[in-house]
Scaffold this motif. Structure first.
Motif, mmCIF file in Angstrom:
data_model
loop_
_atom_site.group_PDB
_atom_site.id
_atom_site.type_symbol
_atom_site.label_atom_id
_atom_site.label_comp_id
_atom_site.label_asym_id
_atom_site.label_seq_id
_atom_site.Cartn_x
_atom_site.Cartn_y
_atom_site.Cartn_z
ATOM 1 N N GLN A 192 50.601 49.023 39.727
ATOM 2 C CA GLN A 192 50.696 48.439 38.376
ATOM 3 C C GLN A 192 49.844 47.179 38.248
ATOM 4 N N LEU A 193 49.880 46.382 39.324
ATOM 5 C CA LEU A 193 49.099 45.141 39.317
ATOM 6 C C LEU A 193 47.608 45.452 39.210
ATOM 7 N N PHE A 194 47.172 46.470 39.966
ATOM 8 C CA PHE A 194 45.762 46.847 39.916
ATOM 9 C C PHE A 194 45.403 47.400 38.531
ATOM 10 N N ALA A 195 46.342 48.163 37.943
ATOM 11 C CA ALA A 195 46.095 48.701 36.598
ATOM 12 C C ALA A 195 45.951 47.540 35.603
ATOM 13 N N LEU A 196 46.783 46.531 35.799
ATOM 14 C CA LEU A 196 46.736 45.356 34.921
ATOM 15 C C LEU A 196 45.441 44.570 35.128
ATOM 16 N N ARG A 197 45.031 44.485 36.386
ATOM 17 C CA ARG A 197 43.796 43.727 36.688
ATOM 18 C C ARG A 197 42.563 44.400 36.114
ATOM 19 N N ARG A 198 42.663 45.709 35.880
ATOM 20 C CA ARG A 198 41.488 46.386 35.302
ATOM 21 C C ARG A 198 41.233 45.937 33.880
ATOM 22 N N LYS A 199 42.202 45.238 33.302
ATOM 23 C CA LYS A 199 41.981 44.680 31.960
ATOM 24 C C LYS A 199 41.140 43.412 32.025
ATOM 25 N N PHE A 200 40.974 42.885 33.251
ATOM 26 C CA PHE A 200 40.299 41.592 33.415
ATOM 27 C C PHE A 200 38.882 41.740 33.953
ATOM 28 N N GLY A 201 38.066 40.779 33.560
ATOM 29 C CA GLY A 201 36.823 40.516 34.274
ATOM 30 C C GLY A 201 36.888 39.035 34.620
ATOM 31 N N MET A 202 36.322 38.667 35.747
ATOM 32 C CA MET A 202 36.412 37.245 36.092
ATOM 33 C C MET A 202 35.071 36.729 36.600
ATOM 34 N N LEU A 203 34.667 35.611 36.014
ATOM 35 C CA LEU A 203 33.464 34.919 36.476
ATOM 36 C C LEU A 203 33.906 33.756 37.354
ATOM 37 N N PHE A 204 33.646 33.869 38.649
ATOM 38 C CA PHE A 204 34.041 32.803 39.577
ATOM 39 C C PHE A 204 33.063 31.635 39.487
ATOM 40 N N GLN A 205 33.557 30.483 39.916
ATOM 41 C CA GLN A 205 32.775 29.248 39.773
ATOM 42 C C GLN A 205 31.398 29.356 40.437
ATOM 43 N N ASP A 206 31.365 29.941 41.646
ATOM 44 C CA ASP A 206 30.082 30.078 42.341
ATOM 45 C C ASP A 206 29.549 31.508 42.280
ATOM 46 N N GLY A 207 30.081 32.284 41.402
ATOM 47 C CA GLY A 207 29.593 33.650 41.218
ATOM 48 C C GLY A 207 30.331 34.685 42.050
ATOM 49 N N ALA A 208 30.579 34.353 43.337
ATOM 50 C CA ALA A 208 31.239 35.288 44.270
ATOM 51 C C ALA A 208 30.529 36.638 44.310
ATOM 52 N N LEU A 209 29.192 36.599 44.300
ATOM 53 C CA LEU A 209 28.437 37.855 44.434
ATOM 54 C C LEU A 209 28.535 38.345 45.878
ATOM 55 N N PHE A 210 28.478 39.658 46.049
ATOM 56 C CA PHE A 210 28.527 40.210 47.409
ATOM 57 C C PHE A 210 27.158 40.004 48.060
ATOM 58 N N ASP A 211 27.158 39.190 49.134
ATOM 59 C CA ASP A 211 25.899 38.783 49.779
ATOM 60 C C ASP A 211 25.068 39.945 50.292
#
Lengths: 260, 159
Positions: free
Chosen positions: A84-103
């Motif tokens: 349920q939590l994952f289903a709820l998180r799919r409603k979100f997008g998040m921009l992290f402060q430093d981007g958190a791009l996969f290196d």
């Protein structure tokens, strides 16, 4: 017509780390499709609030409703709740402060990542969507570059493209303008407004930048020492006579907000 | 010995990569994207090391045997045929199987310990946290492999 469910509702949310009370009785309601800019000095619990919203941190007390569903009632350790939590998180997008791009992934793969995980799309469709979003953030043709080759502003814009790739209902932005030049900040603000207009996305933007709040906000909140000092529609907050808000918008050292 | 050497090297890489992902919020980014980091980051590493370390142990066995052959024949003047006959007498298939089995167990142990230390790094620890996680992964993996080897050797070889 039935009234639309608020996108986010917080009821007396408290969070502490040992003796440090980071959030104290924070309550607010954000209608769907609005842009909230949460202001406040550094270290006053803004990022913790964002993490609580998406379930990365659990408040000590109080409840958080996302489109009517109580995210604080979900325990990540229980598998049924986790779904349920994952289903709820799919409603979100998040921009992290430093981007958190996969290196270890190139820019194209970073933006494509959530699409590959959650959408049944062909590689061609994914490539088209990636190109479309990268163009929207002003980064046409950088798909093969690695995150280490990008400047801070470019990383942030790639992270923004990744955050909106799944066309989420709510986008959380942790200090999108920090470390960016004024032109780039304005470009990112324009982008937020454009996406808001086009897809009616709800935005929660954490910021220090009062100009950003004036430009893009529908709602403004001011957090100081874990307490929500002011919250409401932008016009109402900008007319407020509360000293906290006046000091913050006047960039003054004279007032109740002290440097921590 | 091969497991300890390779394990330390592999463990350091695993711990450093996961710790780096933790401090740069990449793991949190996965969680926000509704992707289980355990399934995506930890499980494949666990399988990869558990399955590949026995192969590395087998490779080390072959290299060790070749080196022994060279030392015996070229430096000590032992006849090649005699050396191979001695090897066939002393080394049994069960010994090789035990080596492969131990490699698998050590691989699993190294992966678990290293992923644990890498995953436990916190953003506030910064770059130092990556170093600490890597250091702990190497030391704990090596010590646990040596201790476990004692027990496993006792079980496998003492009759």
């Amino acid at each position: 017509m039935a009234e639309q469910q608020p996108a986010i509702t917080l009821e007396r949310v408290c969070k502490s780390f040992g003796p440090n009370h980071v959030l104290r009785d924070v309550s607010l309601t954000l209608p769907a499709g609005k842009i909230l800019v949460m202001l406040g000095p550094s270290g006053t619990g803004k990022s913790v609030l964002l993490r609580c919203l998406v379930g990365l941190m659990k408040p000590d007390s109080g409840r958080i409703f996302i489109e009517g569903q109580d995210i604080t009632a979900l325990d990540e350790r229980r598998s049924a709740d986790r779904e349920q939590l994952f289903a709820l998180r799919r409603k979100f997008g998040m921009l992290f402060q430093d981007g958190a791009l996969f290196d270890d992934m190139c820019v194209g793969d970073n933006v494509a990542f959530p699409l590959r995980q959650h959408e049944k799309m062909s590689e061609r469709e994914i490539a088209d969507r990636v190109a479309q979003y990268l163009e929207a953030v002003g980064l046409k043709g950088v798909q093969r570059k690695m995150p280490a080759e990008l400047s801070g502003g470019m990383r942030k814009r790639v992270a923004f493209a990744r955050a909106i790739a799944l066309r989420p209902k709510i986008v959380l932005c942790d200090e999108p303008s920090s470390g960016l030049d004024p032109v780039m900040s304005a470009t990112l603000d324009e982008l937020i407004l454009e996406l808001h207009r086009k897809f009616a996305i709800t935005f929660v933007v954490i910021s220090h930048d009062t100009a950003e709040a004036r430009n893009i906000a529908d709602y403004i909140g001011l957090l100081y020492k874990g307490e929500l000092q002011e919250y409401g529609p932008k016009e109402q907050v900008l007319r407020s006579s509360r000293r906290h808000i006046n000091q913050f918008f006047d960039r003054s050292t004279d007032g109740p907000i002290k440097v921590l | 010995m091969a497991a300890v050497i390779c394990g330390a090297r592999i463990g350091a890489t695993l711990a450093a990569s996961l710790a780096n992902m933790q401090i740069s919020e990449q793991v949190e980014a996965l969680e926000v994207m509704a992707v289980d980091p355990m399934r995506l980051l930890v499980a494949p590493r666990l399988w990869a090391v558990t399955l590949m370390l026995p192969l590395l142990c087998g490779y080390a066995d072959v290299v060790g045997l070749a080196a022994s052959y060279y030392a015996a024949t070229e430096q000590m003047g032992v006849n090649g045929g005699t050396f191979m006959e001695q090897v066939r007498d002393i080394v049994h298939l069960g010994d090789l199987a035990a080596g492969v089995f131990k490699g698998m167990v050590f691989g699993w142990l190294v992966a678990i310990v290293s992923c644990y230390h890498g995953y436990r790094a916190l953003k506030r620890d910064g770059a130092e946290g990556v170093g600490v996680a890597t250091n702990r992964a190497i030391v704990h993996s090596a010590v646990l492999c040596i201790v476990l080897n004692m027990f496993m050797s006792a079980l496998l070889y003492v009759r």
